[in-house]
Each structure stands twice: as structure tokens, then as C-alpha cells.
Design a protein around this motif. Structure first.
Motif, PDB file in Angstrom:
ATOM      1  N   PRO A   5       0.827  -1.210   0.000  1.00 43.37           N
ATOM      2  CA  PRO A   5       0.000   0.000   0.000  1.00 43.37           C
ATOM      3  C   PRO A   5       0.860   1.257   0.000  1.00 43.37           C
ATOM      4  N   ASP A   9      -2.051   8.397   1.804  1.00 47.92           N
ATOM      5  CA  ASP A   9      -3.167   8.643   0.889  1.00 47.92           C
ATOM      6  C   ASP A   9      -3.532  10.120   0.965  1.00 47.92           C
ATOM      7  N   THR A  76      -6.520   3.623   2.852  1.00 46.73           N
ATOM      8  CA  THR A  76      -5.955   2.438   3.509  1.00 46.73           C
ATOM      9  C   THR A  76      -4.600   2.729   4.134  1.00 46.73           C
ATOM     10  N   ARG A 155      -4.921   7.760   9.896  1.00 46.09           N
ATOM     11  CA  ARG A 155      -6.269   7.410   9.442  1.00 46.09           C
ATOM     12  C   ARG A 155      -7.125   6.819  10.559  1.00 46.09           C
ATOM     13  N   ARG A 156      -6.604   5.845  11.270  1.00 44.53           N
ATOM     14  CA  ARG A 156      -7.403   5.191  12.306  1.00 44.53           C
ATOM     15  C   ARG A 156      -7.803   6.173  13.402  1.00 44.53           C
TER      16      ARG A 156
END
Length: 221
Positions: A5, A9, A76, A155-156
């Protein structure tokens, strides 16, 4: 050969930005992934983005926050960044923000806009932003001169904040909820250029008023 990945992002909310997309996507840092969230464009923005190699997410529910959150849920990478898609901000300026978050020094990094010309940031938009900065300081104690859209975080952690606004208040609610959660928040200046095309939010007094109204509701909730 299968690749892992992307390390970062970049979420790009998009509404009729076909003209600006080549410039924006051409400045995404090497190895990062651009996620263009099409929010009902009628100028072929989604097709342009796909042709230029971006991941395209369709979000039919209108609203800046709807587009931002759709991009966040589609991401992701461990670290995500947000940036406008109108060529007013250079995505390459996200690199130091993302690196600071990755290092663990801060949890949320914001890009404080530094206009390159007097036309880049209309007076009414500046006044609205200043008023919100004052209200934010009263609400959280944070002294942030700008509440711009360029930012980086994990992100989380962002998903765990449970941001509810799906209109113009999304960026402000992110800061308020992060502050309430004890996040370390900081700003660094980034160049702010005259945008390509007409702004959907702060290009007019009416648009600015609606944005301020949405954000005031966030501060009062």
C-alpha cells in the motif's frame, strides 16, 4: 510484481475541477496515492482523474464533509492527508506535514495558508476565517490563525474521532474533536495560490456565510 500500500493517501474532494486536476495530480509526491472524491461533477472530473492515475471514489451525497469522509473511509494508508482540488494548494507541501505526524511529534498537522497574491484569498473569506479562529480559541484554547483544508493525521485516529458534520463544518469539527481528545495540534505555513475556476464555498459572500454558519453550529454543539 505486487506492491504494498501507498505510505500516504491524499484525499482530494472534487466538484467540477477537471481544469485543475492535471496540475494537482502532477504534484502528488512520488509513491503516494491520490484519492479523488467526485461529489457530483458535471465536467468530467472523474474521468480526468482516472485517466491521470488517481483512485476515484464517487460520493453522491452533496457536501464538502461528505466528500472528505468518503475519501477517509476509502483510504488504507496509515497516514492520510487532505488537500483542496482547485490548484490553490500544492500537494507537494504536504510532505513536511505527513513527516511530522509520522515522527510522532504531533497528531494533527494543519497547513496555514499564506496567500501568494492579494486575489488568492478574498477579503470576506479572510474575515470569516478570522472570526472562526476567535470562536475556536474560546471553545478549545487553540490559537490557530487559519482553519485551512490542508492537513495530515493518522487514518485510524481520525476515524475514531467520529466526525459527524457532512457540510462545510467538517474541517473545523476535526480540529475541535481532536482537541477534545487531547491531540497535539500544530500548524505550518503553506503557499496559497489563486484557485483555478470559481470557488464553491468561499468565492462569494454567500458561500462564506454558509461556511461560517456550518462551522458555528459545530462550535455550539
Amino acid at each position: 510484481m505486487e506492491t504494498g500500500p501507498a505510505p500516504v493517501d491524499v484525499i482530494l474532494p472534487c466538484l467540477d475541477e477537471a481544469e485543475a486536476l492535471p496540475w494537482v495530480l502532477g504534484r502528488i509526491p512520488a509513491g503516494w496515492r491520490a484519492i479523488v472524491v467526485d461529489n457530483g461533477s458535471r465536467d468530467g472530473s472523474a474521468e480526468v482523474a482516472a485517466r491521470l492515475g488517481a483512485t476515484v471514489v464517487s460520493e453522491p451525497r452533496k457536501g464538502f464533509g461528505s466528500a472528505c469522509h468518503a475519501g477517509l473511509t476509502a483510504a488504507t494508508a496509515d497516514i492520510v492527508c487532505f488537500c483542496d482540488c482547485d490548484a490553490s494548494m500544492d500537494p507537494s507541501a504536504l510532505v513536511p506535514l505527513a513527516r511530522t505526524v509520522e515522527s510522532g511529534r504531533f497528531d494533527l498537522m494543519l497547513g496555514s495558508r499564506r496567500p501568494t497574491t492579494w486575489t488568492a484569498w478574498p477579503l470576506h473569506a479572510r474575515l470569516g476565517n478570522r472570526a472562526l479562529s476567535v470562536m475556536l480559541r474560546h471553545r478549545t484554547g487553540l490559537r490557530l490563525p487559519d482553519l485551512g483544508p490542508m492537513r495530515a493525521a493518522r487514518r485510524r485516529d481520525l476515524l475514531a474521532l467520529g466526525i459527524r458534520d457532512r457540510r462545510s463544518g467538517y474541517p473545523l469539527e476535526m480540529v475541535v474533536r481532536a482537541s477534545d481528545a487531547g491531540w497535539r495540534i500544530a500548524e505550518t505555513t503553506v503557499p496559497y495560490l489563486p484557485r483555478t475556476g470559481r470557488s464553491k464555498v468561499t468565492g462569494t459572500w454567500t458561500g462564506t456565510w454558509h461556511a461560517v454558519r456550518d462551522m458555528r453550529k459545530v462550535l455550539q454543539s
